[in-house]
Design a protein around this motif. Structure first.
Motif, PDB file in Angstrom:
ATOM      1  N   VAL A  33       0.844  -1.116  -0.120  1.00 27.69           N
ATOM      2  CA  VAL A  33      -0.208  -0.072  -0.113  1.00 27.69           C
ATOM      3  C   VAL A  33       0.891   1.091  -0.111  1.00 27.69           C
ATOM      4  CG1 VAL A  33      -1.659   1.443   1.376  1.00 27.69           C
ATOM      5  CG2 VAL A  33      -2.047  -0.964   1.044  1.00 27.69           C
ATOM      6  N   ASP A  34       2.028   1.179   0.766  1.00 23.55           N
ATOM      7  CA  ASP A  34       2.873   2.399   0.892  1.00 23.55           C
ATOM      8  C   ASP A  34       3.737   2.345  -0.344  1.00 23.55           C
ATOM      9  OD1 ASP A  34       1.868   3.536   2.951  1.00 23.55           O
ATOM     10  OD2 ASP A  34       3.265   2.304   4.121  1.00 23.55           O
ATOM     11  N   TYR A  35       3.971   1.167  -0.919  1.00 26.82           N
ATOM     12  CA  TYR A  35       5.036   1.005  -2.033  1.00 26.82           C
ATOM     13  C   TYR A  35       4.268   1.733  -3.277  1.00 26.82           C
ATOM     14  CZ  TYR A  35       8.022  -0.985  -5.771  1.00 26.82           C
ATOM     15  OH  TYR A  35       8.739  -1.003  -6.614  1.00 26.82           O
ATOM     16  N   PHE A  36       3.003   1.600  -3.497  1.00 30.09           N
ATOM     17  CA  PHE A  36       2.283   2.083  -4.573  1.00 30.09           C
ATOM     18  C   PHE A  36       1.804   3.415  -4.413  1.00 30.09           C
ATOM     19  CE2 PHE A  36       1.553  -2.799  -5.576  1.00 30.09           C
ATOM     20  CZ  PHE A  36       2.554  -2.665  -6.708  1.00 30.09           C
ATOM     21  N   GLY A  37       2.104   3.994  -3.303  1.00 29.40           N
ATOM     22  CA  GLY A  37       1.812   5.405  -3.042  1.00 29.40           C
ATOM     23  C   GLY A  37       0.339   5.715  -3.077  1.00 29.40           C
ATOM     24  N   ILE A  38      -0.562   4.903  -2.484  1.00 32.25           N
ATOM     25  CA  ILE A  38      -2.089   4.767  -2.262  1.00 32.25           C
ATOM     26  C   ILE A  38      -2.300   6.059  -1.038  1.00 32.25           C
ATOM     27  CG2 ILE A  38      -4.097   3.578  -1.641  1.00 32.25           C
ATOM     28  CD1 ILE A  38      -2.923   1.167  -2.851  1.00 32.25           C
TER      29      ILE A  38
ATOM     30  N   LEU B 246      -8.503   5.255   1.263  1.00 33.72           N
ATOM     31  CA  LEU B 246      -8.322   4.177   0.599  1.00 33.72           C
ATOM     32  C   LEU B 246      -6.935   3.558   1.317  1.00 33.72           C
ATOM     33  CD1 LEU B 246      -8.815   1.924  -1.209  1.00 33.72           C
ATOM     34  CD2 LEU B 246      -7.592   2.895  -3.098  1.00 33.72           C
ATOM     35  N   ARG B 247      -5.994   4.437   1.499  1.00 31.47           N
ATOM     36  CA  ARG B 247      -4.800   3.884   2.066  1.00 31.47           C
ATOM     37  C   ARG B 247      -5.316   3.431   3.614  1.00 31.47           C
ATOM     38  NH1 ARG B 247       0.150   7.292   4.459  1.00 31.47           N
ATOM     39  NH2 ARG B 247       1.424   5.533   4.824  1.00 31.47           N
ATOM     40  N   TRP B 248      -5.622   4.187   4.281  1.00 31.72           N
ATOM     41  CA  TRP B 248      -5.997   4.010   5.797  1.00 31.72           C
ATOM     42  C   TRP B 248      -7.064   2.711   5.807  1.00 31.72           C
ATOM     43  CZ3 TRP B 248      -2.524   5.121   8.718  1.00 31.72           C
ATOM     44  CH2 TRP B 248      -1.772   6.338   8.530  1.00 31.72           C
ATOM     45  N   SER B 249      -7.870   2.655   5.126  1.00 29.32           N
ATOM     46  CA  SER B 249      -8.904   1.607   5.141  1.00 29.32           C
ATOM     47  C   SER B 249      -8.209   0.377   4.877  1.00 29.32           C
ATOM     48  CB  SER B 249      -9.898   1.828   3.821  1.00 29.32           C
ATOM     49  OG  SER B 249     -10.650   2.996   4.037  1.00 29.32           O
TER      50      SER B 249
END
Length: 135
Positions: A59-64, A68-71
């Motif tokens: 999730v961090d690698y793809f830069g979301i 959506l990131r926190w979910s």
């Protein structure tokens, strides 16, 4: 059928029931002393924990960003915690009452946090209206 045949069949059924109860009690005693689970179960759970952790890092690698990131991060965290509690803390094999006693309070805390989030929006709106009218 004669009375003797019924008596013999009754004794056979009684013996079968006695054997069943004896086996059930013996297996319960073995479980109470400490039943060992197959190592494959633990390896599969460790594999799933590795996969879920990898997904969390992706999730961090793809830069979301954003909700959506926190979910996704919270979803993966809850899934990992559920696996750990169910298998490594042996909650999957506990009585239902004990599981409710341990799992229900955190669920209720999350419900109350959700209620407070909605209430905070209302409180924020009232403060904006109140302080805007004061100027």
């Amino acid at each position: 059928m004669t009375e003797a045949a019924v008596h013999v069949e009754g004794q056979a059924a009684q013996h079968a029931l006695h054997t069943y109860v004896h086996d059930a009690v013996a297996s319960g005693a073995a479980h109470a002393e400490g039943q060992q689970h197959p190592i494959k179960l633990y390896l599969v759970v460790w594999g799933w924990l590795f996969v879920l952790s990898t997904c969390s890092y992706l999730v961090d690698y793809f830069g979301i960003h954003g909700h959506l990131r926190w979910s996704l991060i919270l979803l993966f965290m809850v899934l990992k915690a559920g696996l750990i509690v169910a298998v490594f803390m042996h909650m999957a094999w506990e009585r239902l009452a004990l599981a409710y006693a341990i799992l229900l309070p955190p669920v209720l805390v999350l419900v109350f946090v959700g209620i407070m989030v909605f209430e905070s929006d209302y409180t924020h709106l009232l403060r904006v209206i109140f302080f805007a009218s004061a100027n």
